[in-house]
Write a protein that holds these residues in place. Structure first.
Motif, PDB file in Angstrom:
ATOM      1  N   ILE A  47      69.318 -75.638 104.471  1.00 31.89           N
ATOM      2  CA  ILE A  47      68.209 -75.420 105.410  1.00 31.89           C
ATOM      3  C   ILE A  47      68.746 -75.227 106.826  1.00 31.89           C
ATOM      4  O   ILE A  47      68.307 -74.337 107.566  1.00 31.89           O
ATOM      5  CB  ILE A  47      67.223 -76.604 105.343  1.00 31.89           C
ATOM      6  CG1 ILE A  47      66.490 -76.580 104.010  1.00 31.89           C
ATOM      7  CG2 ILE A  47      66.238 -76.549 106.502  1.00 31.89           C
ATOM      8  CD1 ILE A  47      65.748 -77.845 103.707  1.00 31.89           C
ATOM      9  N   PHE A  92      52.100 -78.002 110.596  1.00 30.91           N
ATOM     10  CA  PHE A  92      53.014 -76.962 110.121  1.00 30.91           C
ATOM     11  C   PHE A  92      54.446 -77.455 109.924  1.00 30.91           C
ATOM     12  O   PHE A  92      55.043 -77.192 108.879  1.00 30.91           O
ATOM     13  CB  PHE A  92      52.944 -75.752 111.058  1.00 30.91           C
ATOM     14  CG  PHE A  92      54.027 -74.754 110.852  1.00 30.91           C
ATOM     15  CD1 PHE A  92      54.174 -74.119 109.630  1.00 30.91           C
ATOM     16  CD2 PHE A  92      54.918 -74.449 111.870  1.00 30.91           C
ATOM     17  CE1 PHE A  92      55.190 -73.197 109.434  1.00 30.91           C
ATOM     18  CE2 PHE A  92      55.931 -73.530 111.674  1.00 30.91           C
ATOM     19  CZ  PHE A  92      56.062 -72.913 110.453  1.00 30.91           C
ATOM     20  N   PRO A  93      55.028 -78.209 110.890  1.00 31.68           N
ATOM     21  CA  PRO A  93      56.408 -78.682 110.659  1.00 31.68           C
ATOM     22  C   PRO A  93      56.517 -79.546 109.405  1.00 31.68           C
ATOM     23  O   PRO A  93      57.496 -79.452 108.660  1.00 31.68           O
ATOM     24  CB  PRO A  93      56.713 -79.500 111.914  1.00 31.68           C
ATOM     25  CG  PRO A  93      55.791 -78.998 112.938  1.00 31.68           C
ATOM     26  CD  PRO A  93      54.540 -78.586 112.224  1.00 31.68           C
ATOM     27  N   TYR A  94      55.510 -80.371 109.177  1.00 31.82           N
ATOM     28  CA  TYR A  94      55.499 -81.252 108.017  1.00 31.82           C
ATOM     29  C   TYR A  94      55.439 -80.436 106.724  1.00 31.82           C
ATOM     30  O   TYR A  94      56.217 -80.653 105.781  1.00 31.82           O
ATOM     31  CB  TYR A  94      54.285 -82.176 108.157  1.00 31.82           C
ATOM     32  CG  TYR A  94      54.059 -83.135 107.024  1.00 31.82           C
ATOM     33  CD1 TYR A  94      55.045 -84.022 106.648  1.00 31.82           C
ATOM     34  CD2 TYR A  94      52.841 -83.161 106.356  1.00 31.82           C
ATOM     35  CE1 TYR A  94      54.826 -84.907 105.612  1.00 31.82           C
ATOM     36  CE2 TYR A  94      52.609 -84.042 105.334  1.00 31.82           C
ATOM     37  CZ  TYR A  94      53.610 -84.916 104.962  1.00 31.82           C
ATOM     38  OH  TYR A  94      53.386 -85.784 103.941  1.00 31.82           O
ATOM     39  N   PHE A  96      56.146 -77.267 106.351  1.00 38.69           N
ATOM     40  CA  PHE A  96      57.351 -76.443 106.245  1.00 38.69           C
ATOM     41  C   PHE A  96      58.516 -77.279 105.711  1.00 38.69           C
ATOM     42  O   PHE A  96      59.332 -76.802 104.930  1.00 38.69           O
ATOM     43  CB  PHE A  96      57.679 -75.847 107.622  1.00 38.69           C
ATOM     44  CG  PHE A  96      58.543 -74.619 107.579  1.00 38.69           C
ATOM     45  CD1 PHE A  96      58.522 -73.767 106.492  1.00 38.69           C
ATOM     46  CD2 PHE A  96      59.372 -74.311 108.639  1.00 38.69           C
ATOM     47  CE1 PHE A  96      59.308 -72.631 106.456  1.00 38.69           C
ATOM     48  CE2 PHE A  96      60.169 -73.173 108.616  1.00 38.69           C
ATOM     49  CZ  PHE A  96      60.134 -72.342 107.518  1.00 38.69           C
ATOM     50  N   THR A  97      58.569 -78.548 106.145  1.00 41.27           N
ATOM     51  CA  THR A  97      59.598 -79.455 105.629  1.00 41.27           C
ATOM     52  C   THR A  97      59.479 -79.587 104.115  1.00 41.27           C
ATOM     53  O   THR A  97      60.476 -79.461 103.386  1.00 41.27           O
ATOM     54  CB  THR A  97      59.449 -80.838 106.283  1.00 41.27           C
ATOM     55  OG1 THR A  97      59.585 -80.707 107.683  1.00 41.27           O
ATOM     56  CG2 THR A  97      60.491 -81.809 105.759  1.00 41.27           C
ATOM     57  N   LEU A  98      58.254 -79.837 103.649  1.00 39.96           N
ATOM     58  CA  LEU A  98      58.045 -79.980 102.205  1.00 39.96           C
ATOM     59  C   LEU A  98      58.466 -78.712 101.478  1.00 39.96           C
ATOM     60  O   LEU A  98      59.196 -78.748 100.487  1.00 39.96           O
ATOM     61  CB  LEU A  98      56.573 -80.264 101.908  1.00 39.96           C
ATOM     62  CG  LEU A  98      56.030 -81.603 102.399  1.00 39.96           C
ATOM     63  CD1 LEU A  98      54.549 -81.705 102.088  1.00 39.96           C
ATOM     64  CD2 LEU A  98      56.781 -82.738 101.740  1.00 39.96           C
ATOM     65  N   LEU A 100      60.480 -76.263 102.377  1.00 40.21           N
ATOM     66  CA  LEU A 100      61.916 -75.989 102.401  1.00 40.21           C
ATOM     67  C   LEU A 100      62.671 -76.921 101.474  1.00 40.21           C
ATOM     68  O   LEU A 100      63.568 -76.496 100.748  1.00 40.21           O
ATOM     69  CB  LEU A 100      62.443 -76.113 103.827  1.00 40.21           C
ATOM     70  CG  LEU A 100      62.072 -74.962 104.747  1.00 40.21           C
ATOM     71  CD1 LEU A 100      62.491 -75.276 106.163  1.00 40.21           C
ATOM     72  CD2 LEU A 100      62.710 -73.663 104.283  1.00 40.21           C
ATOM     73  N   PHE A 101      62.287 -78.202 101.493  1.00 39.82           N
ATOM     74  CA  PHE A 101      62.970 -79.148 100.612  1.00 39.82           C
ATOM     75  C   PHE A 101      62.810 -78.711  99.158  1.00 39.82           C
ATOM     76  O   PHE A 101      63.782 -78.666  98.398  1.00 39.82           O
ATOM     77  CB  PHE A 101      62.406 -80.555 100.805  1.00 39.82           C
ATOM     78  CG  PHE A 101      62.972 -81.530  99.815  1.00 39.82           C
ATOM     79  CD1 PHE A 101      64.253 -82.028  99.981  1.00 39.82           C
ATOM     80  CD2 PHE A 101      62.244 -81.916  98.697  1.00 39.82           C
ATOM     81  CE1 PHE A 101      64.788 -82.899  99.056  1.00 39.82           C
ATOM     82  CE2 PHE A 101      62.779 -82.781  97.769  1.00 39.82           C
ATOM     83  CZ  PHE A 101      64.059 -83.277  97.946  1.00 39.82           C
TER      84      PHE A 101
END
Lengths: 255, 190
Positions: A47, A92-94, A96-98, A100-101
């Motif tokens: 990432i 959105f950051p949260y 997007f984190t999910l 991407l992970f």
């Protein structure tokens, strides 16, 4: 493990999912670096490579790496905005984190010898519970008690509403279960099926029928691998878009 | 004593190995996903991973990408505005050019008209002058011709008189001048 080698085919489709310490033998403590933690960390590295190293040029006309990062950004950003609404962009950051992970776990898990963190219910359950808790808390904080109107289907006939409310409540609490098992189940099943086909592949070394079975199983592995590439992305997409849908319910419970 | 201890240890080890083998057997029989002893480990590392990803995204990656996208949007909008501006300028320039062209054409037309009028005027003057000169010359010539004609008549009479006198004298006569003049005048008239 050694007992099968004498008698021919080895069927251990689930061995790939065993969590074991990276260094030496021994019990798996909560802090032990395991193959699971290794592949999670590799996901983080991936990432960072894609989103930080890839965008270091900050170019108006993007390089290839930056294009990929921007594409991923735009894809999830648009998804959150379209599904959860403008006020969902805070999350959105949260989300997007999910995404991407999951996407990195799924794709790195497709490498031979790799471990797929998202094939474990322990991992996907935590992800799903995080979403569930977040969505529920956001729902109550944003709407107060009127968040409960999510369960009170005002468009249905009055007599049906209590029944529907019961069903809605049950389905609400089943969400994290389906959310997590869908992902883990898909990843596990695909990898296990590939492994089963792989177990048939060395048959040519043992028996005449292998002339037919080995090419077939290799073909099947290839086909399954292609399907798994599709599934790896689709499951990440599904998990993310469902998170957005749940978030929309929390932000706008009155349908 | 030491031996005893060692033996106990060995027994213990053997027991541990056996237990482990049994555990392995149970593990490989079922799903590793349901081996709860690894849950704590996975959850711990998952949370660490998620926190790191979230931190990297929210601190570095997302602001950077958002800035780049906004920058690009701004650049595109700015370029489009500039292009629009240039287009307007080009249109203005074209209008100015058209106007200058029309002005020049009108100016040329005017100059041509003026020149033509002037030439016409000069031409008229010259024509009038020439006409006058021609008529003057014609009148002069007329007078000269008349004069010459008169002169000629006179000369003819004189020559005739002289010739007559000469002829008369040659013939041996003696001519009276006035008689001669009368005779020649009568002859000329007749």
């Amino acid at each position: 493990m050694s007992e099968a080698s004498g008698e021919g085919l080895m069927f251990h489709p689930m061995d790939q999912f065993i969590v074991k310490p990276l260094f030496g033998e021994g019990p798996v403590h909560w802090y032990t670096p395991t193959n699971a933690s290794l592949w999670m960390v590799l996901g983080v590295v991936g990432i960072i490579l894609m989103l930080v190293v890839g965008t270091r040029g900050r170019a108006i006309v993007p390089s290839r790496g930056q294009s990929v990062a921007e594409l991923a950004y735009g894809f999830i950003h648009k998804m959150v905005e379209d599904v959860a609404g403008k006020d969902g962009l805070k999350f959105f950051p949260y989300i997007f984190t999910l995404f991407l992970f999951i996407v990195f776990s799924n794709f790195l898990g497709l490498l031979p010898k790799a471990f797929t963190p998202t094939s474990h219910i322990a991992v996907t359950a935590v992800l799903a519970v995080l979403v569930f808790v977040t969505v529920t808390v956001v729902g109550f904080v944003k709407n107060g008690a009127s968040f409960l109107s999510l369960f009170w289907v005002s468009s249905a006939p009055l007599a049906l509403r209590p029944v529907l409310a019961l069903i809605e409540v049950i389905s609400y609490f089943v969400r994290p279960v389906s959310h997590s098992i869908r992902l883990a189940g898909n990843m596990m099943a695909g990898h296990a099926v590939i492994k089963v086909f792989a177990a048939f592949a060395p048959l040519i070394l043992m028996s005449g029928i292998g002339i037919v079975v080995t090419p077939l199983s290799i073909l099947a592995i290839t086909a399954m691998y292609g399907l798994e590439i599709l599934v790896a992305f689709i499951q990440a997409y599904v998990f993310t878009i469902l998170t957005c849908v749940y978030l929309r319910d929390a932000l706008h419970p009155h349908h | 004593m030491a031996n005893e201890h060692e033996a106990a240890n060995m027994a213990h080890d053997a027991g541990a190995v056996a237990a482990e083998a049994a555990g392995h057997a149970a593990e490989s029989a079922g799903m590793p996903q349901l081996d709860f002893s690894t849950f704590g480990n996975q959850i711990f590392w998952l949370l660490v991973t998620l926190v790191v990803i979230y931190w990297v995204l929210s601190r570095i990656a997302l602001p950077r990408i958002a800035a780049v996208l906004a920058d690009r949007q701004g650049t595109i909008a700015g370029d489009l505005a500039a292009a629009e501006d240039y287009k307007l300028k080009a249109k203005d320039a074209e209008a100015a050019y058209e106007k200058a062209l029309a002005d020049a054409r009108a100016q040329a037309q005017k100059i041509v008209g003026e020149a033509r009028a002037e030439i016409q005027k000069e031409l008229d003057v010259a024509t009038a002058k020439a006409d006058a000169e021609i008529s003057a010359r014609a009148a002069e010539s007329e007078a000269r011709i008349t004069e010459i004609r008169a002169g000629a008549l006179e000369a003819v009479e004189a020559v005739a008189r002289d010739t007559a006198a000469e002829i008369v004298s040659t013939l041996g006569g003696k001519a009276d001048a006035s008689a001669l003049a009368e005779a020649v005048g009568a002859r000329l008239k007749g």
